[in-house]
Design a protein around this motif. Structure first.
Motif, PDB file in Angstrom:
ATOM      1  N   TYR A 138      -1.441 -12.000   6.312  1.00 48.61           N
ATOM      2  CA  TYR A 138      -1.253 -11.633   4.904  1.00 48.61           C
ATOM      3  C   TYR A 138       0.061 -12.190   4.371  1.00 48.61           C
ATOM      4  CZ  TYR A 138       0.177  -8.766   0.950  1.00 48.61           C
ATOM      5  OH  TYR A 138       0.655  -8.352  -0.269  1.00 48.61           O
ATOM      6  N   VAL A 139       1.143 -12.019   5.130  1.00 49.42           N
ATOM      7  CA  VAL A 139       2.445 -12.549   4.703  1.00 49.42           C
ATOM      8  C   VAL A 139       2.403 -14.070   4.637  1.00 49.42           C
ATOM      9  CG1 VAL A 139       4.894 -12.711   5.309  1.00 49.42           C
ATOM     10  CG2 VAL A 139       3.666 -10.552   5.625  1.00 49.42           C
TER      11      VAL A 139
ATOM     12  N   THR B 151       0.429 -15.205   1.586  1.00 53.71           N
ATOM     13  CA  THR B 151       1.162 -14.914   0.350  1.00 53.71           C
ATOM     14  C   THR B 151       2.196 -15.994   0.077  1.00 53.71           C
ATOM     15  OG1 THR B 151       0.876 -12.533   0.682  1.00 53.71           O
ATOM     16  CG2 THR B 151       2.604 -13.221  -0.843  1.00 53.71           C
TER      17      THR B 151
ATOM     18  N   GLU C 247      -6.417  -9.277   2.883  1.00 54.21           N
ATOM     19  CA  GLU C 247      -6.318  -7.945   2.283  1.00 54.21           C
ATOM     20  C   GLU C 247      -7.542  -7.110   2.635  1.00 54.21           C
ATOM     21  OE1 GLU C 247      -5.769  -8.579  -1.855  1.00 54.21           O
ATOM     22  OE2 GLU C 247      -3.643  -9.123  -1.675  1.00 54.21           O
TER      23      GLU C 247
ATOM     24  N   ASN D 115      -2.587  -5.880   4.086  1.00 57.21           N
ATOM     25  CA  ASN D 115      -1.605  -5.409   3.095  1.00 57.21           C
ATOM     26  C   ASN D 115      -1.548  -3.888   3.028  1.00 57.21           C
ATOM     27  OD1 ASN D 115      -4.144  -5.048   1.974  1.00 57.21           O
ATOM     28  ND2 ASN D 115      -3.409  -5.376  -0.128  1.00 57.21           N
TER      29      ASN D 115
ATOM     30  N   SER E 219       3.139  -0.733   2.460  1.00 55.44           N
ATOM     31  CA  SER E 219       3.928  -1.092   1.276  1.00 55.44           C
ATOM     32  C   SER E 219       5.145  -1.922   1.658  1.00 55.44           C
ATOM     33  CB  SER E 219       4.374   0.176   0.540  1.00 55.44           C
ATOM     34  OG  SER E 219       5.145   1.013   1.394  1.00 55.44           O
TER      35      SER E 219
ATOM     36  N   ASP F 248       5.194  -4.210   4.067  1.00 54.39           N
ATOM     37  CA  ASP F 248       4.702  -5.573   4.234  1.00 54.39           C
ATOM     38  C   ASP F 248       4.472  -6.235   2.876  1.00 54.39           C
ATOM     39  OD1 ASP F 248       4.745  -5.184   6.947  1.00 54.39           O
ATOM     40  OD2 ASP F 248       2.635  -4.584   7.070  1.00 54.39           O
ATOM     41  N   ARG F 249       3.926  -5.491   1.937  1.00 48.42           N
ATOM     42  CA  ARG F 249       3.693  -6.049   0.607  1.00 48.42           C
ATOM     43  C   ARG F 249       5.007  -6.428  -0.072  1.00 48.42           C
ATOM     44  NH1 ARG F 249       0.155  -1.599   0.280  1.00 48.42           N
ATOM     45  NH2 ARG F 249       1.555  -0.539  -1.183  1.00 48.42           N
TER      46      ARG F 249
ATOM     47  N   GLN G 164       5.879 -10.298  -0.988  1.00 53.72           N
ATOM     48  CA  GLN G 164       6.005 -10.641  -2.396  1.00 53.72           C
ATOM     49  C   GLN G 164       7.436 -11.033  -2.761  1.00 53.72           C
ATOM     50  OE1 GLN G 164       4.395  -7.102  -4.174  1.00 53.72           O
ATOM     51  NE2 GLN G 164       2.332  -7.510  -3.391  1.00 53.72           N
TER      52      GLN G 164
END
Length: 331
Positions: A126-127, A130, A178, A183, A186, A188-189, A193
């Motif tokens: 996910y990271v 992103t 996702e 994700n 929070s 990690d998000r 981001q």
């Protein structure tokens, strides 16, 4: 008396400073406009307007070759393409300081991600996704701004379409991660981001100065992504073959209305309608999903290598490319 005099001097200086500030305030409001004009001046001076209908002779004389008309799968408009001629067996190299700087930046970022998310594969992916989709949006932002100021490079339209397709492809990779719960945290998000926000502006700055250096950044990221997914598939093959396909993955890779990134959608490739250029495996398990994601990264890498080394999009899917090399040091 001395204290009274000093007090009057201080009051006089404050009054003078206030008057000067009020006099210069209107000019300060113009500072953002002047800064924007200064940044756009180099692009405005690079305006290149191509003839409305260049002939084959003039195109070849100016360093471009005409190819058969191709159809855009999204618009269904067939137009002849003019692409920069790629010198055979003469790839460009990257200046050694720039190459080393890019390696340090990417190795530091990927090293930190691998350490923090060592045993959390989906969160790590996910990271990674992103951050990996940010450069394509940054390229488009700069190209749109240049186009606004009148730049009409021969292959700008093809580059913008390709970068949009790449960004959309990376978006669907992100949606798949996702759906797999990457994700859920929070923390990690916020980490992913925040990193993407600052990396976006960094890529915009680098791309504005040197397109080759900015493309090389993404080449390194896509190379890392390919080997990350390949190692994951080898390590978790048996487990992944027992897991179902996420709906978003099936919708993207199996739906006839989807627009997955393949070399068949690049300029100068034959239009193949709803089929794909590399023959995607059917979506039977989560293993097949990650095979497609891994192969997407390989095709992104190939496109970026061609842009770094030849300053043009790859003309055929069979074009064999190697990783970009630094310029040899002078003895």
């Amino acid at each position: 008396r001395a204290c009274h005099r000093r007090r009057r001097v201080v009051q006089s200086l404050r009054l003078l400073a206030h008057q000067r500030l009020r006099a210069t305030a209107p000019n300060m409001r113009l500072l953002p406009v002047l800064l924007l004009c200064a940044l756009s001046l180099p692009w405005a001076m690079r305006v290149q307007r191509l003839p409305a209908a260049p002939s084959l002779t003039s195109a070849v004389r100016n360093g471009y070759h005409a190819t058969p008309a191709t159809c855009s799968s999204s618009t269904r408009l067939c137009t002849p393409q003019l692409t920069a001629t790629q010198p055979a067996n003469t790839p460009r190299v990257l200046e050694t300081p720039v190459y080393c700087l890019n390696k340090i930046v990417i190795d530091t970022v990927k090293g930190a991600i691998d350490i923090v998310y060592k045993d959390r594969d989906f969160a790590r992916f996910y990271v990674l996704e992103t951050v990996a989709r940010v450069p394509y949006f940054a390229y488009l932002s700069v190209l749109h701004l240049r186009e606004t100021f009148g730049v009409r490079d021969a292959d700008m339209r093809d580059r913008m379409r390709t970068h949009y397709t790449e960004a959309d492809n990376e978006l669907h990779h992100l949606l798949i991660m996702e759906a797999l719960g990457g994700n859920a945290s929070s923390v990690d998000r916020a980490f992913a981001q925040g990193m993407a926000f600052f990396y976006y502006w960094y890529v915009v700055l680098v791309y504005s100065i040197s397109e080759q250096a900015a493309y090389h950044l993404s080449e390194l990221i896509e190379d890392h992504a390919y080997y990350t997914y390949d190692a994951f598939l080898e390590r978790k093959a048996d487990e992944l073959k027992l897991l179902p396909v996420p709906p978003i993955a099936r919708e993207y890779y199996d739906s006839p209305t989807s627009f997955p990134f393949t070399m068949s959608y690049l300029p100068n490739s034959e239009d193949q309608g709803e089929t794909t250029g590399r023959g995607r495996p059917p979506m039977q398990s989560l293993y097949d999903v990650f095979v497609n994601v891994r192969d997407d990264e390989a095709e992104h890498w190939q496109t970026l290598c061609s842009l770094v080394q030849y300053d043009s999009l790859p003309s055929t899917p069979e074009l064999k490319l190697e990783a970009t090399k630094p310029a040899p040091l002078l003895k």
